[in-house]
Motif scaffolding. Structure first.
Motif, short mmCIF file in Angstrom:
data_model
loop_
_atom_site.label_atom_id
_atom_site.label_comp_id
_atom_site.label_asym_id
_atom_site.label_seq_id
_atom_site.Cartn_x
_atom_site.Cartn_y
_atom_site.Cartn_z
N MET A 233 -8.94 -2.00 -0.52
CA MET A 233 -8.22 -0.93 0.17
C MET A 233 -7.19 -0.27 -0.74
SD MET A 233 -9.83 -0.59 2.91
CE MET A 233 -8.79 0.65 3.67
N ALA A 234 -6.57 -1.01 -1.63
CA ALA A 234 -5.65 -0.40 -2.59
C ALA A 234 -6.41 0.51 -3.55
CB ALA A 234 -4.88 -1.48 -3.36
N GLN A 235 -7.61 0.09 -3.96
CA GLN A 235 -8.45 0.93 -4.80
C GLN A 235 -8.91 2.18 -4.04
OE1 GLN A 235 -11.43 -1.93 -5.94
NE2 GLN A 235 -10.24 -2.62 -7.72
N TYR A 236 -9.27 2.01 -2.79
CA TYR A 236 -9.67 3.14 -1.95
C TYR A 236 -8.51 4.12 -1.80
CZ TYR A 236 -11.15 5.74 2.20
OH TYR A 236 -11.46 6.74 3.08
N ASN A 237 -7.32 3.60 -1.57
CA ASN A 237 -6.13 4.42 -1.46
C ASN A 237 -5.94 5.26 -2.72
OD1 ASN A 237 -3.35 5.17 -0.44
ND2 ASN A 237 -2.76 3.92 -2.19
N SER A 238 -6.02 4.63 -3.88
CA SER A 238 -5.85 5.35 -5.15
C SER A 238 -6.92 6.41 -5.33
CB SER A 238 -5.89 4.37 -6.33
OG SER A 238 -4.79 3.51 -6.31
N TRP A 239 -8.15 6.06 -5.07
CA TRP A 239 -9.26 7.01 -5.21
C TRP A 239 -9.07 8.22 -4.29
CZ3 TRP A 239 -13.92 6.95 -1.73
CH2 TRP A 239 -14.86 7.91 -2.10
N ARG B 253 2.21 6.83 -9.61
CA ARG B 253 2.96 5.62 -9.96
C ARG B 253 2.88 4.57 -8.86
NH1 ARG B 253 8.24 3.92 -9.41
NH2 ARG B 253 8.93 5.87 -8.48
N LEU B 254 3.08 5.01 -7.62
CA LEU B 254 3.05 4.06 -6.51
C LEU B 254 1.66 3.48 -6.31
CD1 LEU B 254 4.51 2.58 -4.24
CD2 LEU B 254 4.07 4.57 -2.77
N ASP B 255 0.63 4.28 -6.47
CA ASP B 255 -0.74 3.76 -6.31
C ASP B 255 -1.02 2.66 -7.32
OD1 ASP B 255 -1.15 5.50 -4.22
OD2 ASP B 255 -2.41 6.90 -5.35
N GLY B 256 -0.55 2.82 -8.55
CA GLY B 256 -0.71 1.77 -9.55
C GLY B 256 0.03 0.50 -9.15
N GLN B 257 1.24 0.65 -8.62
CA GLN B 257 2.00 -0.51 -8.16
C GLN B 257 1.29 -1.21 -7.01
OE1 GLN B 257 5.63 1.85 -7.60
NE2 GLN B 257 6.69 0.41 -8.95
N MET B 258 0.70 -0.43 -6.11
CA MET B 258 0.00 -1.03 -4.97
C MET B 258 -1.24 -1.80 -5.43
SD MET B 258 0.43 1.98 -2.14
CE MET B 258 0.01 0.99 -0.70
N GLU B 259 -1.94 -1.25 -6.40
CA GLU B 259 -3.12 -1.97 -6.90
C GLU B 259 -2.71 -3.27 -7.58
OE1 GLU B 259 -6.56 -0.16 -8.63
OE2 GLU B 259 -5.86 1.84 -8.03
N LEU B 260 -1.66 -3.24 -8.39
CA LEU B 260 -1.19 -4.46 -9.04
C LEU B 260 -0.74 -5.50 -8.02
CD1 LEU B 260 0.77 -3.01 -12.09
CD2 LEU B 260 -1.37 -4.32 -12.15
N TRP B 261 -0.04 -5.05 -6.97
CA TRP B 261 0.38 -5.95 -5.91
C TRP B 261 -0.84 -6.62 -5.27
CZ3 TRP B 261 -0.97 -4.96 -0.74
CH2 TRP B 261 -0.45 -5.87 0.18
N ALA B 262 -1.83 -5.82 -4.93
CA ALA B 262 -3.03 -6.36 -4.26
C ALA B 262 -3.76 -7.35 -5.17
CB ALA B 262 -3.95 -5.22 -3.84
N GLY C 274 -9.07 26.25 2.85
CA GLY C 274 -10.05 26.74 1.88
C GLY C 274 -10.22 25.89 0.64
N ALA C 275 -9.58 24.76 0.55
CA ALA C 275 -9.74 23.89 -0.62
C ALA C 275 -11.04 23.12 -0.52
CB ALA C 275 -8.56 22.92 -0.74
N ARG C 276 -11.63 22.84 -1.67
CA ARG C 276 -12.81 21.98 -1.71
C ARG C 276 -12.31 20.53 -1.71
NH1 ARG C 276 -13.16 25.28 -5.59
NH2 ARG C 276 -13.00 23.70 -7.21
N THR C 277 -12.78 19.77 -0.76
CA THR C 277 -12.35 18.38 -0.63
C THR C 277 -13.50 17.44 -0.96
OG1 THR C 277 -12.84 18.47 1.73
CG2 THR C 277 -10.56 18.90 1.08
N ALA C 278 -13.15 16.24 -1.36
CA ALA C 278 -14.15 15.23 -1.71
C ALA C 278 -14.50 14.40 -0.48
CB ALA C 278 -13.60 14.33 -2.81
N ASP C 279 -15.56 13.64 -0.61
CA ASP C 279 -15.98 12.75 0.46
C ASP C 279 -14.94 11.65 0.64
OD1 ASP C 279 -17.51 11.28 2.30
OD2 ASP C 279 -19.36 11.81 1.27
N THR C 280 -14.82 11.15 1.85
CA THR C 280 -13.82 10.12 2.14
C THR C 280 -14.44 8.78 2.55
OG1 THR C 280 -13.66 10.81 4.46
CG2 THR C 280 -12.14 11.86 2.89
#
Length: 169
Positions: free
Chosen positions: A10-16, A92-101, A154-160
């Motif tokens: 989930m931390a990886q999903y959050n970052s992605w 920065r926070l996403d990296g910290q969350m991944e390291l925590w997980a 109008g932005a192009r968004t990625a799959d979730t």
């Protein structure tokens, strides 16, 4: 309820998803990102800021590497002034969350977490695993709102979809 492996995923999903959201946000100008779109937290950047604030708050409770935000929830929508500043803070926070997980053990997800809840207006305690699950669910909820607003603007968004996250094969 949940495991360390779930938290890593989930931390990886959050970052992605935050990288995908950042790419979509870059397609719009600041006026589009700060326009009131009728949501509870008003704008795309307002919701993105609230989510950054909430993730900082939860991580300050769950670990010892993230500082508690210095504003209350009522000020959460304005913790960064621009999308560029938000982007750097989010990265920065996403990296910290991944390291925590990645450092979690099953025992870390047991017992109760105790904190003062501004939402409840009192000291409270809830199971750690429930709080972690809530944090990840909260992220998905608000990113869904942002995704809809970005698409409407109008932005192009990625799959979730979680099951297509890179690296799951």
């Amino acid at each position: 309820m949940i495991s360390p492996a779930y938290c890593v995923m989930m931390a990886q999903y959050n970052s992605w998803q935050n990288r995908c959201m950042r790419q979509a946000m870059e397609q719009l100008d600041e006026a589009d990102l700060t326009a009131d779109r009728g949501a509870f937290f008003k704008s795309i950047l307002g919701i993105a800021n609230h989510l950054l604030w909430a993730d900082r708050m939860w991580m300050s409770r769950l670990g010892d590497t993230v500082e508690k935000p210095d504003v209350a929830a009522s000020g959460s929508t304005a913790i960064t002034p621009t999308s560029a500043v938000w982007s750097a803070e989010r990265f920065r926070l996403d990296g910290q969350m991944e390291l925590w997980a990645e450092g979690l053990h099953a025992i870390d997800l047991t017992g109760n977490l105790r904190w003062y809840s501004g939402a409840l207006g009192r000291d409270t305690a809830r199971p750690v695993a429930l709080c972690v699950a809530h944090m990840f669910n909260h992220q998905t909820h608000h990113r869904g709102q942002i995704h809809a607003m970005l698409t409407a603007a109008g932005a192009r968004t990625a799959d979730t979809d979680l099951f297509i996250m890179p690296g799951l094969e």
